[in-house]
Design an enzyme around this catalytic site. Structure first.
Site, mmCIF file in Angstrom:
data_model
loop_
_atom_site.group_PDB
_atom_site.id
_atom_site.type_symbol
_atom_site.label_atom_id
_atom_site.label_comp_id
_atom_site.label_asym_id
_atom_site.label_seq_id
_atom_site.Cartn_x
_atom_site.Cartn_y
_atom_site.Cartn_z
ATOM 1 N N HIS A 1 7.126 0.664 -9.166
ATOM 2 C CA HIS A 1 8.163 1.487 -8.662
ATOM 3 C C HIS A 1 8.132 2.745 -9.504
ATOM 4 O O HIS A 1 8.680 3.771 -9.075
ATOM 5 C CB HIS A 1 9.498 0.703 -8.998
ATOM 6 C CG HIS A 1 10.628 0.966 -7.895
ATOM 7 N ND1 HIS A 1 10.319 2.473 -7.226
ATOM 8 C CD2 HIS A 1 11.331 0.648 -7.652
ATOM 9 C CE1 HIS A 1 11.562 2.454 -6.462
ATOM 10 N NE2 HIS A 1 12.242 1.281 -6.511
ATOM 11 N N SER B 1 21.088 2.552 -3.731
ATOM 12 C CA SER B 1 20.068 3.607 -3.833
ATOM 13 C C SER B 1 20.174 4.456 -2.764
ATOM 14 O O SER B 1 20.157 3.975 -1.520
ATOM 15 C CB SER B 1 18.801 2.959 -4.137
ATOM 16 O OG SER B 1 17.769 3.781 -4.238
#
Length: 664
Positions: free
Chosen positions: A378, A494
């Site tokens: 990520h 998010s």
């Protein structure tokens, strides 16, 4: 610990809308292996990076707005005394050292106009984290099965997806990949006429040309890290490595490492029949799992792994590790079929530790029955790039497959073309692998994953009711946690800021005074409220959540701004301001509910781990007629009970929307 969880974000709804211009179903076309077009997904009229130079810069919010938003997010989490203390600390910060830091951040931003104020600190946050990337950071997204069942054979699908991934790579690097654009009015901006016009507008002005047509180009600076990239473990802070000159694929099977070239010396994709032959050769290899599977090391604490990697280099493994690090991507071939959704989640999120290289830009995983997923590291990027890649690979591999069930592998010498990597392991490395396996197994044994499918309705019903589908899902999570544990806790959702140059993500804070009031009314005081009153509270939640989502997508949240100011304060080498030492600040950043949403025809499921030991990782998708959740937790939380509470909460909400009361 901070995790973006799945990449998957409120702004991904905008991204998915733009991806809608690439239909995921339709007539198949076939390519001859000699066709030059077979090397590319498409040939965009507008160069891939045409808009990049003119993208607007990520704004730094006004300090007073950040403090106000922060305090609004704290209200549902604190009692009156706690809030008064936190409010005073926030006011003092705003009028004192916070103002000084804010002005310093603005001055620093003006000196770095090529990027965003959050980009460097955010990379550092990821790369300085010492926890294992497994569960703490890396998410997965599972592909929808190929619509033609016979194409879900492991070898056939692995070949087709590998070639489609290589087409994506070549299209991207040739500048022929359609730029990522969100079209508010596709009939005007997503047309050949507009593209013919905008391609001649100078790059420095192109964003404004799109904006005039209600089209919003998105940042694509992360895309180059999709390929030939690896996160390298280093003491204290990792590094991102990319070598675009390399032409080979890394394949893992039974913990064994294989490489072969998939791009030839002229830069063309190797014939699909040859790729199929090489993959068939690897699948027929009888090698068992090594006694000391090297891949476990990528699941370790980063400093531990950095020290062991140095031992590997000192032990004569430099060339083999370079092959791993520089490979275009990692293809993982598993020797078992997927049994059910829970098995799918465990397999794609972490596996057994032997057959993944967790540091790779992404692992493309193919189970024995053709079930496929992307598992990605990520730090290099977020959901915008990965989901675009996944949509394109699914579309291309299902509509334009290069091999079929009738295809025959090429009669080539795969024994020569495929290199099996051999690693030299001394006793210290073997002991490190043994410890890594013990740590991995101990952690995975504590992880629970389960799924929910709510089938009373989804996007269609909620939009007809003029409600935000995402707000309703988030309200259900708030109600569920209150029902199960009797409290409201810090919640993270998010949201991409890809509308800005080098934007990363911002946080939506779904736990609000409105969701708390509504949840308590449903769970504790439903008899005191009429259906109309409950309906009104739901509408309040939807309206406020929509406001938070818009603010976050426009770079007007508070989390990243406060993070940037905190990073500056830490760089001074002096004690942190009292504001950051407030227990309430620590509590709001201890995200017990970490959530992320995803909807795409190419994806059947996604998932990620909890970001705190007593938290839930909630990956969810809101479809036209149903809502799905994939939830993870450690032993401190009960996933099955939570999902039952989510289902009950959604049932109660839908009853009210249908004008009916509900029972406890």
């Amino acid at each position: 610990m901070v995790s973006e969880g799945l990449l998957l974000c409120s702004f991904s709804r905008l991204r998915q809308a733009s991806a809608g211009r690439l239909p995921l179903v339709g007539p198949r076309r076939s390519y001859s292996e000699a066709s030059s077009d077979s090397q590319y997904l498409h040939r965009s009229l507008v160069p891939t990076m045409h808009y990049q130079k003119s993208l607007p810069r990520l704004p730094i919010p006004k300090l007073e707005d950040t403090v106000r938003r922060y305090l609004n997010a704290q209200k549902p989490l604190l009692n009156e005394d706690q809030f008064r203390k936190t409010e005073q600390l926030a006011v003092d910060f705003e009028n004192g050292v916070g103002r000084e830091l804010h002005e310093q951040l603005i001055a620093q931003d003006k000196q770095n106009k090529h990027t965003s104020y959050i980009s460097a600190p955010w990379f550092d946050m990821y790369l300085q984290a010492r926890e294992s990337v497994v569960l703490n950071f890396n998410p997965f997204m599972a592909f929808t099965p190929d619509p033609k069942a016979e194409y879900n054979n492991q070898l056939i699908r692995a070949t087709n997806m590998t070639v489609s991934a290589l087409r994506f790579l070549k299209t991207l690097r040739a500048g022929l990949l359609e730029p990522e654009v969100f079209h508010l009015n596709p009939s005007k901006s997503d047309t050949q006429a507009f593209k013919k016009f905008i391609r001649w507008v100078p790059s420095s002005l192109s964003w404004f040309g799109a904006y005039m047509m209600n089209a919003y180009p998105l940042d694509m600076s992360q895309y180059f890290r999709l390929f030939n990239s690896t996160r390298l473990p280093k003491l204290h802070k990792d590094e991102l490595f990319t070598d675009e000159s390399k032409r080979h694929l890394l394949v893992l099977r039974n913990g064994n490492f294989y490489t072969f070239d998939v791009i030839d010396r002229d830069g063309n994709i190797v014939k699909p029949s040859e790729i199929q032959a090489h993959l068939k050769y690897i699948l027929s290899d009888k090698s068992q799992v090594p006694e000391f599977p090297l891949a476990y090391l990528t699941s370790e604490n980063r400093d531990t792994w950095a020290l062991l990697r140095q031992k590997l280099l000192d032990n004569g493994n430099k060339d083999a590790l370079e092959k791993v690090d520089s490979a275009i991507f990692c293809l993982c071939l598993d020797d078992f079929p997927i049994k059910d959704p829970n098995h799918l989640s465990h397999t794609m999120l972490h596996g057994d530790g032997t057959n993944r290289w967790y540091d790779k830009c992404f692992n493309l995983i193919l189970a024995q029955d053709g079930t496929a997923a992307v598992h990605f590291e990520h730090s290099w990027g977020d959901g915008v790039a990965v989901l675009r890649f996944q949509n394109e690979v699914f579309k291309d591999s299902t509509q334009s497959p290069v091999v079929s069930p009738q295809s025959q592998p090429a009669p080539v010498d795969s024994g020569t073309a495929v290199q099996k990597l051999d690693f030299k392991l001394d006793n210290a490395i073997k002991e490190g692998i043994k410890n890594a396996k013990q740590n991995f197994d101990a952690t995975m044994d504590t992880l629970t994953l389960d799924v929910l499918q709510f089938e009373r309705g989804g996007k269609e019903v909620l939009k007809k009711q003029k409600l935000s589908p995402d707000a309703i899902a988030q309200l259900a999570f708030q109600m569920a946690f209150l029902r199960q544990y009797g409290q409201t806790v810090a919640t993270y959702e998010s949201c991409s800021t890809a509308a800005f140059r080098h934007g990363r993500t911002e946080t939506i804070r779904p736990a609000s005074i409105y969701t708390k009031k509504c949840s308590e009314a449903f769970i504790r005081n439903s008899s005191k409220h009429s259906v109309a009153e409950l309906r009104g509270m739901i509408e309040e939640c939807s309206k406020y959540h929509g406001q938070l989502t818009k603010e976050a997508a426009m770079g007007q949240g508070f989390d990243r701004h406060l993070f940037g100011l905190r990073t500056l304060a830490q760089s001074r080498g002096t004690p942190l301001p009292d504001f950051y030492q407030d227990r309430a600040y620590a509590r709001i950043n201890y995200n017990i509910l970490s959530t992320s949403t995803l909807s795409s025809l190419a994806v059947q499921m996604g998932g990620f781990g909890p970001v705190v030991p007593d938290g839930f990782g909630v990956a969810y998708g809101i479809h036209d007629n149903w809502i799905g959740c994939n939830v993870s937790a450690y032993p401190d939380r009960n996933v099955q009970d939570f999902l039952q509470c989510v289902h009950k909460s959604l049932d109660d909400i839908f009853n009210v929307l249908e004008g009916r009361k509900f029972s406890h």
